[in-house]
Motif scaffolding. Structure first.
Motif, short mmCIF file in Angstrom:
data_model
loop_
_atom_site.label_atom_id
_atom_site.label_comp_id
_atom_site.label_asym_id
_atom_site.label_seq_id
_atom_site.Cartn_x
_atom_site.Cartn_y
_atom_site.Cartn_z
N ILE A 1 -10.47 5.93 7.91
CA ILE A 1 -10.67 5.46 6.54
C ILE A 1 -10.64 3.94 6.61
CG2 ILE A 1 -9.81 5.44 4.18
CD1 ILE A 1 -8.37 8.11 4.80
N ALA A 2 -11.81 3.32 6.51
CA ALA A 2 -11.92 1.87 6.64
C ALA A 2 -12.50 1.28 5.36
CB ALA A 2 -12.81 1.52 7.83
N PHE A 3 -11.95 0.17 4.92
CA PHE A 3 -12.40 -0.43 3.66
C PHE A 3 -11.99 -1.90 3.61
CE2 PHE A 3 -8.21 1.46 3.12
CZ PHE A 3 -7.49 0.47 2.49
N ILE B 1 0.84 -1.20 0.00
CA ILE B 1 0.00 0.00 0.00
C ILE B 1 0.87 1.25 0.00
CG2 ILE B 1 -1.67 1.34 1.34
CD1 ILE B 1 -2.84 -1.27 2.36
N GLY B 2 1.96 1.23 0.75
CA GLY B 2 2.81 2.41 0.85
C GLY B 2 3.37 2.85 -0.49
N HIS B 3 3.85 1.89 -1.27
CA HIS B 3 4.43 2.22 -2.57
C HIS B 3 3.36 2.73 -3.52
CE1 HIS B 3 6.50 1.57 -6.46
NE2 HIS B 3 7.59 1.84 -5.76
N ALA B 4 2.20 2.07 -3.53
CA ALA B 4 1.11 2.50 -4.42
C ALA B 4 0.60 3.87 -4.00
CB ALA B 4 -0.01 1.47 -4.39
N LEU B 5 0.51 4.12 -2.70
CA LEU B 5 0.05 5.42 -2.22
C LEU B 5 1.06 6.51 -2.56
CD1 LEU B 5 -2.05 7.04 -0.64
CD2 LEU B 5 -0.87 6.39 1.47
N ALA B 6 2.35 6.20 -2.45
CA ALA B 6 3.38 7.16 -2.83
C ALA B 6 3.22 7.57 -4.29
CB ALA B 6 4.76 6.57 -2.60
N ALA C 1 -6.11 7.97 -0.72
CA ALA C 1 -5.74 9.29 -1.24
C ALA C 1 -6.95 10.17 -1.49
CB ALA C 1 -4.92 9.13 -2.52
N ASP C 2 -8.02 9.58 -1.97
CA ASP C 2 -9.23 10.35 -2.27
C ASP C 2 -9.87 10.95 -1.02
OD1 ASP C 2 -9.03 9.83 -4.97
OD2 ASP C 2 -10.47 8.15 -4.94
N ARG C 3 -9.53 10.42 0.16
CA ARG C 3 -10.18 10.85 1.40
C ARG C 3 -9.27 11.65 2.32
NH1 ARG C 3 -12.37 6.97 -1.04
NH2 ARG C 3 -14.60 6.51 -0.86
N LEU C 4 -8.00 11.75 2.01
CA LEU C 4 -7.07 12.41 2.93
C LEU C 4 -7.40 13.88 3.14
CD1 LEU C 4 -3.57 10.92 1.99
CD2 LEU C 4 -4.89 10.55 4.09
N ASP C 5 -7.79 14.59 2.09
CA ASP C 5 -8.04 16.02 2.23
C ASP C 5 -9.15 16.32 3.23
OD1 ASP C 5 -6.03 16.77 0.53
OD2 ASP C 5 -7.32 17.07 -1.21
N ALA C 6 -10.11 15.41 3.38
CA ALA C 6 -11.20 15.62 4.33
C ALA C 6 -10.77 15.41 5.77
CB ALA C 6 -12.36 14.69 3.99
N LYS D 1 -6.16 -0.01 -5.78
CA LYS D 1 -7.50 0.38 -5.34
C LYS D 1 -7.46 0.90 -3.91
CE LYS D 1 -12.25 -1.38 -5.06
NZ LYS D 1 -13.14 -2.56 -5.31
N ALA D 2 -6.70 0.24 -3.05
CA ALA D 2 -6.58 0.69 -1.66
C ALA D 2 -5.92 2.07 -1.59
CB ALA D 2 -5.77 -0.32 -0.85
N ALA D 3 -4.85 2.26 -2.35
CA ALA D 3 -4.15 3.55 -2.34
C ALA D 3 -5.04 4.67 -2.83
CB ALA D 3 -2.89 3.46 -3.19
N ASN D 4 -5.79 4.43 -3.89
CA ASN D 4 -6.69 5.46 -4.41
C ASN D 4 -7.79 5.79 -3.40
OD1 ASN D 4 -5.37 5.79 -6.86
ND2 ASN D 4 -6.55 4.18 -7.87
#
Length: 255
Positions: free
Chosen positions: A220-222, A17-22, A210-215, A204-207
């Motif tokens: 963030i659970a999934f 997840i870390g690499h994909a999120l980066a 990332a889509d929710r961090l600004d809020a 999919k997890a990274a997206n």
């Protein structure tokens, strides 16, 4: 560089997840300081995004190495808008041969290293507006699972630590988010020899994260259906918990 670019420290960025999120956050235009034991994947991202990446490898279990990373961040940026503590490991327990060393090892990697990083990050977060501390726990903290005692205990402790810090840091305007993933296809989960219901790809997890961090949400659970199933499972009598777990496993095999 985007006018809304953030300065983000992301740990555990070499895989999963870390690499994909980066990669996602870099595509979004943010500046990232990337930490992990393995330096090569971090260098590869730096080569692709040369003006956005600080490569800060190190063993986060070692206080001296975390302090060196913090010093570098202070020198280069002077502040952090967001720290995402993603580094961690997973080892399962064989109850027939229980070893306290396993619990200690997992606790050290998942909880104590995060604590070292929080010590390093807080002074830098305090220099930014709308600062954000994010920690990756696990959906396994919602209900006990077989063999997951060491991993679950470490992530439950991390969850409590972050939620307590949320109360403590609220007066300073620093938001705290707990990330609780279900099963995600990572190098760690590749070793699992049991069904993993509703598992997601790392992309999919990274997206989703990332889509929710600004809020700056509390959590963030999934994936949602898996989280709901765990919540239900935790409220049922033991024999019904077992039956539901078997049903989820069978459903996953049939899809």
């Amino acid at each position: 560089m985007s006018a809304f670019s953030k300065r983000i420290w992301l740990t555990g960025a070499s895989s999963g997840i870390g690499h994909a999120l980066a990669e996602r956050l870099l595509r979004d235009g943010h500046r990232l300081a990337l930490s992990a034991r393995r330096e090569e994947p971090l260098r590869a991202l730096a080569a692709r995004f040369p003006d956005q990446v600080l490569v800060l490898p190190g063993d986060l279990n070692e206080t001296a190495e975390v302090n060196a990373i913090a010093a570098h961040l202070t020198e280069q940026w002077g502040a952090l808008d967001c720290a995402i503590l993603n580094a961690g490991t997973c080892e399962y327990i064989d109850a027939s041969n229980f070893e306290a060393d396993t619990v200690e090892r997992v606790m050290r990697t998942n909880l104590f290293s995060a604590s070292h990083c929080i010590v390093a990050a807080l002074p830098l977060l305090r220099q930014a507006e709308s600062a954000h501390l994010v920690g990756v726990a696990s959906a396994v903290t919602y209900v006990p699972l077989p063999g997951a005692g060491a991993f679950g205990a470490s992530k439950a402790a991390l969850r409590y630590l972050l939620e307590s810090l949320r109360v403590d840091l609220a007066q300073e305007g620093i938001a705290v988010t707990v990330v609780s993933p279900g099963f995600v296809d990572t190098p760690l989960t590749e070793n699992n020899d049991f069904p993993m219901p509703m598992r997601w790809s790392v992309g999919k997890a990274a997206n989703h994260i990332a889509d929710r961090l600004d809020a700056r949400p509390l959590e963030i659970a999934f994936p949602g259906p898996f989280i709901a199933a765990l919540g239900l499972l935790g409220r049922l009598p033991a024999r019904l918990q077992l039956a539901l777990g078997k049903w989820l496993a069978r459903k996953d095999r049939d899809t």
